[in-house]
Design a protein around this motif. Structure first.
Motif, PDB file in Angstrom:
ATOM      1  N   UNK A  91       0.836  -1.210   0.000  1.00 44.63           N
ATOM      2  CA  UNK A  91       0.000   0.000   0.000  1.00 44.63           C
ATOM      3  C   UNK A  91       0.870   1.260   0.000  1.00 44.63           C
ATOM      4  N   UNK A  92       1.950   1.247   0.760  1.00 50.08           N
ATOM      5  CA  UNK A  92       2.819   2.421   0.832  1.00 50.08           C
ATOM      6  C   UNK A  92       3.885   2.434  -0.262  1.00 50.08           C
ATOM      7  N   UNK A  93       3.865   1.451  -1.148  1.00 45.12           N
ATOM      8  CA  UNK A  93       4.770   1.354  -2.306  1.00 45.12           C
ATOM      9  C   UNK A  93       6.242   1.354  -1.901  1.00 45.12           C
ATOM     10  N   UNK A  94       6.544   0.553  -0.865  1.00 47.12           N
ATOM     11  CA  UNK A  94       7.925   0.375  -0.469  1.00 47.12           C
ATOM     12  C   UNK A  94       8.609  -0.543  -1.490  1.00 47.12           C
ATOM     13  N   UNK A  95       9.897  -0.429  -1.586  1.00 53.02           N
ATOM     14  CA  UNK A  95      10.646  -1.364  -2.423  1.00 53.02           C
ATOM     15  C   UNK A  95      10.641  -2.727  -1.735  1.00 53.02           C
ATOM     16  N   UNK A  96      10.246  -3.758  -2.470  1.00 46.65           N
ATOM     17  CA  UNK A  96      10.198  -5.109  -1.903  1.00 46.65           C
ATOM     18  C   UNK A  96      11.599  -5.716  -1.976  1.00 46.65           C
ATOM     19  N   UNK A  97      12.416  -5.368  -1.017  1.00 46.68           N
ATOM     20  CA  UNK A  97      13.777  -5.893  -0.969  1.00 46.68           C
ATOM     21  C   UNK A  97      13.752  -7.336  -0.492  1.00 46.68           C
ATOM     22  N   UNK A  98      14.878  -8.013  -0.612  1.00 45.43           N
ATOM     23  CA  UNK A  98      14.933  -9.430  -0.253  1.00 45.43           C
ATOM     24  C   UNK A  98      14.702  -9.648   1.235  1.00 45.43           C
ATOM     25  N   UNK A  99      15.177  -8.712   2.076  1.00 50.10           N
ATOM     26  CA  UNK A  99      15.027  -8.890   3.509  1.00 50.10           C
ATOM     27  C   UNK A  99      13.591  -8.651   3.968  1.00 50.10           C
ATOM     28  N   UNK A 100      12.869  -7.711   3.305  1.00 47.56           N
ATOM     29  CA  UNK A 100      11.473  -7.463   3.652  1.00 47.56           C
ATOM     30  C   UNK A 100      10.604  -8.653   3.246  1.00 47.56           C
ATOM     31  N   UNK A 101      10.860  -9.178   2.054  1.00 53.12           N
ATOM     32  CA  UNK A 101      10.108 -10.342   1.590  1.00 53.12           C
ATOM     33  C   UNK A 101      10.390 -11.553   2.465  1.00 53.12           C
ATOM     34  N   UNK A 102      11.655 -11.748   2.827  1.00 48.96           N
ATOM     35  CA  UNK A 102      12.018 -12.875   3.685  1.00 48.96           C
ATOM     36  C   UNK A 102      11.379 -12.740   5.068  1.00 48.96           C
ATOM     37  N   UNK A 103      11.340 -11.536   5.594  1.00 49.58           N
ATOM     38  CA  UNK A 103      10.726 -11.299   6.895  1.00 49.58           C
ATOM     39  C   UNK A 103       9.228 -11.603   6.864  1.00 49.58           C
ATOM     40  N   UNK A 104       8.536 -11.139   5.824  1.00 46.30           N
ATOM     41  CA  UNK A 104       7.082 -11.340   5.730  1.00 46.30           C
ATOM     42  C   UNK A 104       6.734 -12.807   5.499  1.00 46.30           C
ATOM     43  N   UNK A 105       7.308 -13.405   4.452  1.00 44.16           N
ATOM     44  CA  UNK A 105       6.969 -14.790   4.112  1.00 44.16           C
ATOM     45  C   UNK A 105       7.543 -15.750   5.140  1.00 44.16           C
ATOM     46  N   UNK A 106       8.785 -15.533   5.536  1.00 43.81           N
ATOM     47  CA  UNK A 106       9.404 -16.405   6.528  1.00 43.81           C
ATOM     48  C   UNK A 106       8.731 -16.320   7.883  1.00 43.81           C
ATOM     49  N   UNK A 107       8.319 -15.125   8.264  1.00 44.46           N
ATOM     50  CA  UNK A 107       7.604 -14.980   9.533  1.00 44.46           C
ATOM     51  C   UNK A 107       6.286 -15.723   9.525  1.00 44.46           C
ATOM     52  N   UNK A 108       5.549 -15.603   8.435  1.00 47.66           N
ATOM     53  CA  UNK A 108       4.276 -16.310   8.339  1.00 47.66           C
ATOM     54  C   UNK A 108       4.480 -17.820   8.387  1.00 47.66           C
ATOM     55  N   UNK A 109       5.391 -18.331   7.554  1.00 44.33           N
ATOM     56  CA  UNK A 109       5.608 -19.778   7.494  1.00 44.33           C
ATOM     57  C   UNK A 109       6.194 -20.315   8.806  1.00 44.33           C
ATOM     58  N   UNK A 110       7.117 -19.587   9.399  1.00 47.26           N
ATOM     59  CA  UNK A 110       7.697 -20.022  10.667  1.00 47.26           C
ATOM     60  C   UNK A 110       6.687 -20.031  11.803  1.00 47.26           C
TER      61      UNK A 110
END
Length: 151
Positions: A106-125
């Motif tokens: 929504x805020x149009x942040x750059x989807x860097x590798x660490x942000x994606x890893x934090x979001x997806x990895x946090x959910x899956x973990x």
């Protein structure tokens, strides 16, 4: 069978004609039978009462008895157990991962590798942690499961 000449079918009775001044319009009067489709309504709440408009009669005050033996009042449920720290962090990861990704989109942040890893990895973990800690239900196994209902 013999047919006699005097046996004539009964003549139909003449139809009654409306009185003069009654009008020649197509509206049905109170003595006329209802027209086909007159009972059909296409708008809810318009027309006669239907089966869903029924409401049961309220009981009289003398019928209400505070000491009614047949009335069941369930006991208060026991309080929920307190969640431990691991479960709290797992739920935070399961809910927080997708919420963080939604905020980033929504805020149009750059989807860097660490942000994606934090979001997806946090959910899956968090999801894996909650599933691994689930009880399988064998803790309170009844030694005689064939007893049936206990009243």
């Amino acid at each position: 069978l013999e047919v006699q000449a005097n046996d004539k079918p009964a003549a139909p009775e003449p139809e009654e004609k409306p009185a003069e001044g009654a009008g020649d319009d197509d509206t049905a009067g109170p003595a006329d039978p209802p027209r086909l489709g007159a009972s059909i309504t296409f708008a809810p709440g318009v027309g006669g009462a239907g089966p869903r408009d029924y409401s049961p009669a309220e009981p009289a005050e003398e019928d209400l008895d505070e000491t009614d033996e047949g009335h069941f009042v369930p006991p208060e449920p026991p309080p929920l157990p307190e969640a431990d720290t691991t479960a709290k962090f797992a739920w935070l990861a399961v809910i927080g991962g997708p919420v963080l990704m939604l905020v980033a989109v929504v805020l149009r942040w750059d989807m860097t590798w660490w942000l994606t890893t934090l979001c997806v990895g946090g959910f899956l973990g968090g999801f894996a942690t909650l599933v691994a800690r689930m009880s399988d239900g064998d803790d309170e196994e009844d030694p005689d499961p064939g007893r049936g209902a206990v009243v």
